[in-house]
Motif scaffolding. Sequence first.
Motif, short mmCIF file in Angstrom:
data_model
loop_
_atom_site.label_atom_id
_atom_site.label_comp_id
_atom_site.label_asym_id
_atom_site.label_seq_id
_atom_site.Cartn_x
_atom_site.Cartn_y
_atom_site.Cartn_z
N VAL A 115 51.80 -5.46 33.66
CA VAL A 115 52.60 -4.45 32.97
C VAL A 115 53.60 -3.79 33.92
O VAL A 115 54.78 -3.61 33.60
N SER A 122 53.65 -8.75 27.03
CA SER A 122 53.04 -7.72 27.88
C SER A 122 51.82 -7.12 27.20
O SER A 122 50.81 -6.82 27.86
N PHE A 126 41.25 -6.51 34.81
CA PHE A 126 41.93 -5.25 34.50
C PHE A 126 43.06 -4.98 35.50
O PHE A 126 44.16 -4.57 35.12
N VAL A 138 47.90 -6.98 28.70
CA VAL A 138 47.11 -5.75 28.79
C VAL A 138 45.80 -5.91 28.03
O VAL A 138 44.73 -5.52 28.51
N TYR A 184 44.36 -11.42 34.82
CA TYR A 184 44.02 -11.12 33.43
C TYR A 184 43.30 -12.25 32.71
O TYR A 184 42.66 -12.04 31.69
N TYR A 191 42.11 -5.67 29.81
CA TYR A 191 41.20 -4.59 29.42
C TYR A 191 39.95 -5.13 28.71
O TYR A 191 38.83 -4.75 29.04
N GLY A 249 45.94 -7.21 34.66
CA GLY A 249 46.69 -6.72 33.51
C GLY A 249 47.60 -5.56 33.88
O GLY A 249 48.76 -5.50 33.42
N LEU A 250 47.11 -4.64 34.71
CA LEU A 250 47.93 -3.51 35.15
C LEU A 250 49.12 -3.99 35.98
O LEU A 250 50.24 -3.49 35.85
#
Length: 350
Positions: free
Chosen positions: A165, A142, A158, A146, A251, A150, A161-162
């Motif tokens: 998570v 994880s 981004f 992220v 990501y 980012y 990635g969010l």
Amino acid sequence: MTETPLPDTLSGLLGLGGFGIAGELLAGILASAIVGTFMLLNTALAGPWAKRKITAAFTDRISVNRIGPAGIGTIVVDAVRLLSKELIIPEDADRPAYDIAPLVLASSALLGFAVIPMGNGIQVADPEIGLAYVFAVASIASLGLVMAGYASNNKYSFLGGLRAVAQNLAYEIPLVLTGASVVIFAGSLRMSEIVAAQSGTLFSLGPISVPAWFAFVNPFAFALFFVANLAEVGRNPFDIPEAPTEIVAGYQTEYSSVYFVLFYLGEFIHIFLGGAIIATLFLGGPAGPVLPGIVWFTIKIWAVFFFTQWARSAVPRVRIDQLIQIGWKGMLVLSFANLVLTAVIVGVIA
């Protein structure tokens, strides 16, 4: 299981026992290299070749068939093609986070295989907290997702990635809770003892004996764990972090060449790690008749891989809000109920 750990076996074969800590370290490195190479070979076969063959069979298409028997040479061609591509790094990328993220994703899964019993003494280590260790190192992925989202300085990356998570948080808790129900049955976190607890016979129907695998003892927990694992490895209907119609590739949008290969490798290594955990917790580990343990272990992890590819071809993707609701309002409640019910049943029997 009473087999000697692989490092001890190698130490005896190579005469490393007389070198003290240095000999133990070398034996551990060799054992890790053997297990890692074995899993990487499985991944190399699954990613560029088996995935395409399985998907083509499900969707009635022709898959790779030009290079080598049944197109198996595609593995080498794809490796050369991807590794020889130009490595393009976004101008405003946040380095070194951008560079480290692919390594984190791939290495976190490989670390998990250190405590998986593959049969016939093929196990690098067997600590008392083996199951907790596997969950801990697998969750490091994880962090890599992220970092990639980012550091790429791309709004689609981004967002991916969010989403990754949010998804991992929503489904890792049910995954751990369902694994804890297996620990209650086995009475140990040690992976070899969890396998040993499934070595008996649940019941017999004439000449047919049903093994006491936890998939048969508690099929509800097995189904919960399987669904949560699909979410953890990002397979349909839970591949939201990479949804191409919404966020390009999520990501990994800004990654190319060897960095993309590492992401691709990490994705499939995690699928096989999920299969290895399922095989260990619910399918008796390397147990099976006639064939060596390592063969049965390989069959079981490939069966899980086959199911993930079926899901990828046949199950539609859910929306991100539906995914989160399924995790927090459905899977979490069911996993807690399973844990409590398991504790009550084991307590009454004991």
